[in-house]
Write an enzyme that holds these catalytic residues in place. Structure first.
Site, short mmCIF file in Angstrom:
data_model
loop_
_atom_site.label_atom_id
_atom_site.label_comp_id
_atom_site.label_asym_id
_atom_site.label_seq_id
_atom_site.Cartn_x
_atom_site.Cartn_y
_atom_site.Cartn_z
N ASP A 192 -13.11 10.61 17.37
CA ASP A 192 -12.68 9.24 17.05
C ASP A 192 -12.34 7.97 16.99
OD1 ASP A 192 -12.13 8.66 13.64
OD2 ASP A 192 -12.37 9.96 13.69
N ASP A 212 -8.61 7.51 17.97
CA ASP A 212 -8.62 6.38 16.82
C ASP A 212 -7.02 6.74 16.68
OD1 ASP A 212 -10.00 5.14 14.00
OD2 ASP A 212 -8.21 6.75 12.84
N SER A 229 -14.25 5.66 9.55
CA SER A 229 -14.37 7.25 9.19
C SER A 229 -15.60 7.74 8.02
CB SER A 229 -12.99 8.10 9.69
OG SER A 229 -12.64 8.09 10.79
N LYS A 236 -8.09 14.18 10.51
CA LYS A 236 -9.42 13.97 10.44
C LYS A 236 -10.50 15.38 10.07
CE LYS A 236 -9.66 10.16 11.99
NZ LYS A 236 -9.60 9.19 12.05
N HIS A 256 -4.94 3.40 16.05
CA HIS A 256 -4.02 2.12 14.60
C HIS A 256 -2.52 1.99 14.97
CE1 HIS A 256 -6.90 2.56 11.99
NE2 HIS A 256 -7.61 4.21 11.98
N HIS A 259 -9.95 -0.70 13.26
CA HIS A 259 -11.69 -0.17 13.81
C HIS A 259 -11.98 -1.50 14.23
CE1 HIS A 259 -11.57 3.09 10.67
NE2 HIS A 259 -10.26 3.64 12.34
N ASP A 282 -17.03 7.14 15.49
CA ASP A 282 -17.79 7.72 14.17
C ASP A 282 -17.57 5.63 14.39
OD1 ASP A 282 -15.13 8.12 14.87
OD2 ASP A 282 -14.60 8.42 12.92
N HIS A 283 -17.11 5.22 15.09
CA HIS A 283 -15.82 3.90 14.62
C HIS A 283 -15.50 3.69 15.90
CE1 HIS A 283 -12.59 4.78 13.45
NE2 HIS A 283 -12.78 5.42 12.89
N ASP A 302 -5.56 -1.51 8.78
CA ASP A 302 -7.19 -2.25 8.67
C ASP A 302 -7.08 -3.37 9.38
OD1 ASP A 302 -7.86 0.52 8.14
OD2 ASP A 302 -7.77 0.40 6.14
N ARG A 340 -11.02 4.29 -1.67
CA ARG A 340 -11.63 5.15 -0.38
C ARG A 340 -11.16 6.59 -1.07
NH1 ARG A 340 -12.03 5.69 6.09
NH2 ARG A 340 -10.32 7.66 6.35
C1 3PG Z 1 -6.76 5.15 8.22
O1 3PG Z 1 -6.97 5.06 7.14
O2 3PG Z 1 -6.14 5.67 8.99
C2 3PG Z 1 -7.34 4.35 8.42
O3 3PG Z 1 -7.42 3.00 7.74
C3 3PG Z 1 -8.68 3.82 8.61
O4 3PG Z 1 -9.43 5.00 9.71
P1 3PG Z 1 -9.99 6.34 9.63
O5 3PG Z 1 -11.22 5.87 8.70
O6 3PG Z 1 -10.21 6.53 11.26
O7 3PG Z 1 -9.80 7.52 8.44
CO CO Z 2 -9.25 4.74 11.70
#
Ligand code: 3PG
Ligand code: CO
Length: 558
Positions: free
Chosen positions: A25, A429, A78, A361, A433, A500, A470-471, A168, A285
């Site tokens: 991730d 990931d 993600s 995750k 962050h 990201h 995934d990114h 973000d 989301r």
């Molecule tokens: C989060 O919710 O932690 C971030 O805004 C995005 O991270 P993720 O897309 O890798 O979950």
């Molecule tokens: Co992330």
């Protein structure tokens, strides 16, 4: 009804062992290969060796329109990434659907809007969500679109409950987002709508928990937004945010601000949620809105004591966050419909799956992977294992639960029970962050060691594997100017990039059980995450469903 029959691949036989799909991730393949690219700097002998295997390594797109986002300026995330990986298709995602609903005015004609408008004349309309232009969970301009829409349609009193980002978007930007929102609210007040910010807090401390990692976050949010209770109160939101950030040379990050409540001159909260009010969760989301939705919507909710439960609320989400749970029941914009996901083909063709990650995750490799469906597609054919995540800031323990995930996946691979083993490593990931470069390098190294172990296990049972991401995230840890030059703060230290990236991601295929002729096709520069599902079906010895984006592999005969 859809035909889920899978045809055997004409030239790739079914594998003897399982097929492993491993998602690293936030592990992008970035053009900036300098000291701020943790993927590049990390000592990753296994991945480095994979990059050298001819025709079994390439990159694929993981951002923007390739994953259903509004534009190619949108970084991947993600949710949309795992949707594309798991469904083999690209659909318009939440960010885009809300844009369209606002542009066309459809939002203001729907049932969700009708419901909240019942409160316009007599009650308060509350907007709760993430205040930034990150475009991952929400967008401030969409909030503004809703605020103006409500005021123009007669809303007399509006209260905003804001979660500061810094994850973000760059840390520290919350101050500017609050200023911009205050200016917007002031102009609504001039037009006769009593509009104010009422409460808030950092997104990683207040309200936006996910996958039940830490319900205390949601309780802090309920207390601040609904009850008007927080350890600290202020008379305006900018002062709240600036004060809670603390000293400029060692600030608390926007992500982790304590909850706050805005009060009037008498010390009374300016915007508690009362009977008959309307409440809008303005994030599109799902993952970080499910828990707070349950607190608002479930009459018998008992995870924490809500103390006072407002009655007769007109409660809506920007979208419906969970179609199976019908949560929330009312929403402003219908969510994307992701149909015929790869998991449905698997269970309907007798192909058993094991999926595993740690809490942070877990829903990514199950819920998002399955097109936002909660629970099993078919419990008899699938086993999902969640390893509990630590409840800390992940730069303090960058290995996270990677070793535990590896051990569980190893067992699953060796058990002979599963044809597909799907695993997500959260480290690049979640540590990325935090903006902590050294910890993120360590996160990448840990992943590399775990991948090494799992590839050996797959080889030992003549299986096949596909490793991808995934990114991007860990692949760039510094903010840059337009030319790519790292930006430094006033103190001369690099400005951390917590978000990201727009980078493509690597994809590797291989395994002792994979016939030598199976290689990546040439060309296809536009290929993205949605092409992975078809590729996986080929590795399993099947032709891919026709509705899927084309496979990345072909068979070369010597
Ligand atoms: C989060 O919710 O932690 C971030 O805004 C995005 O991270 P993720 O897309 O890798 O979950
Ligand atoms: Co992330």
């Amino acid at each position: 009804s859809h035909d889920y029959t899978l045809k055997p691949h004409p030239t790739i036989p079914a594998p003897e062992g399982p097929v492993m799909i491993c998602i690293l991730d936030g592990f992008g393949e970035n053009e900036y290969k300098d000291e701020f690219n943790a993927v590049h700097v990390a000592n990753t002998p296994t991945i480095d060796a994979l990059r050298q295997v001819p025709n079994r390594f390439r990159t694929i797109k993981a951002h923007g329109t390739a994953v259903g986002l509004p534009s190619d300026a949108d970084m991947g995330n993600s949710e949309v990434g795992h949707n594309a990986l798991g469904s083999g298709q690209v659909v318009d995602q939440g960010a885009r659907l809300v844009d369209i609903a606002l542009e066309t005015g459809k939002m203001f004609e729907g049932n969700g809007w009708k419901l909240i408008s019942e409160a316009f004349a007599t009650n308060t309309v509350h907007f709760i969500g993430l205040l930034s232009d990150g475009g991952v969970h929400s967008r401030a301009d969409q909030l503004v679109g809703c605020l103006r829409g409500a005021a123009a349609r007669g809303a007399k009193r509006i209260r905003c409950h804001i979660l500061t980002d810094g994850r973000d978007v760059p840390d520290g930007s919350s101050v500017k987002f609050v200023e911009d929102l205050e200016a917007e609210l002031a102009s609504l007040r001039e037009k006769g709508c009593d509009a104010r910010i009422a409460s808030g807090g950092g997104r990683m401390k207040v309200t936006m928990d996910r996958y039940e990692a830490d319900w205390s976050m949601v309780k802090r949010g309920w207390d601040a937004h609904v009850l008007g209770k927080a350890p600290r109160t202020f008379t305006d939101a900018k002062t709240a945010v600036v004060t809670l950030r603390g000293p400029e040379d060692a600030p608390v990050s926007d992500q982790y601000l304590d909850p706050f409540v805005i009060v009037d001159e008498t010390g009374a909260p300016v915007g508690t949620v009362q009977d008959g009010d309307a409440v809008v969760l303005f994030n599109f989301r799902a993952d970080r809105m499910v828990e707070i939705s349950k607190a608002f919507e479930y009459p018998d909710f008992a995870v924490f004591d809500r103390e006072r439960v407002p009655q007769g609320l007109r409660f809506v989400g920007m979208m419906q966050y969970d179609g199976d749970l019908k949560l929330p029941a009312n929403f402003l914009v219908p969510p994307p419909e992701i149909l015929h996901v790869s998991g449905e083909y698997l269970v309907k063709n007798g192909i058993s799956t094991f999926a595993c990650s740690e809490t942070q995750k877990f829903g990514h490799v199950t819920f998002f992977w399955n097109g936002n469906r909660s629970g099993y597609l078919d419990a008899k054919m699938e086993q999902y294992l969640e390893i509990p995540s630590d409840k800390i800031e992940f730069n303090q323990a960058p290995d996270m639960k990677a070793r535990e995930i590896t051990a569980a996946s190893r067992e699953a691979l060796l058990s002979g029970k599963y044809k597909v083993v799907r695993v997500n490593f959260a480290n690049p990931d979640m540590v990325g962050h935090t903006g902590d470069l050294a910890a993120t390098i360590r996160a990448c190294e840990t992943c590399d060691a775990c991948v090494k172990e799992l590839l050996q296990v797959v080889d030992s049972v003549n299986g096949r594997w596909l490793v991808t991401s995934d990114h991007g995230n860990a692949d760039d840890m510094v903010q840059r100017d337009k030319k790519g030059k790292p930006l430094m703060g006033e103190d001369g230290k690099p400005l951390a990039l917590t978000s990201h990236t727009l980078a493509p991601v690597p994809i590797f295929v291989g395994g002792k059980g994979l016939p030598e002729g199976v290689v990546f096709k040439q060309g296809d520069a536009e290929a993205g995450l949605a092409n992975v599902a078809a590729t996986t079906f080929n590795l399993l010895g099947y032709e891919a469903p026709e509705i899927y984006k084309p496979t990345l592999v072909e068979v070369k005969t010597a």
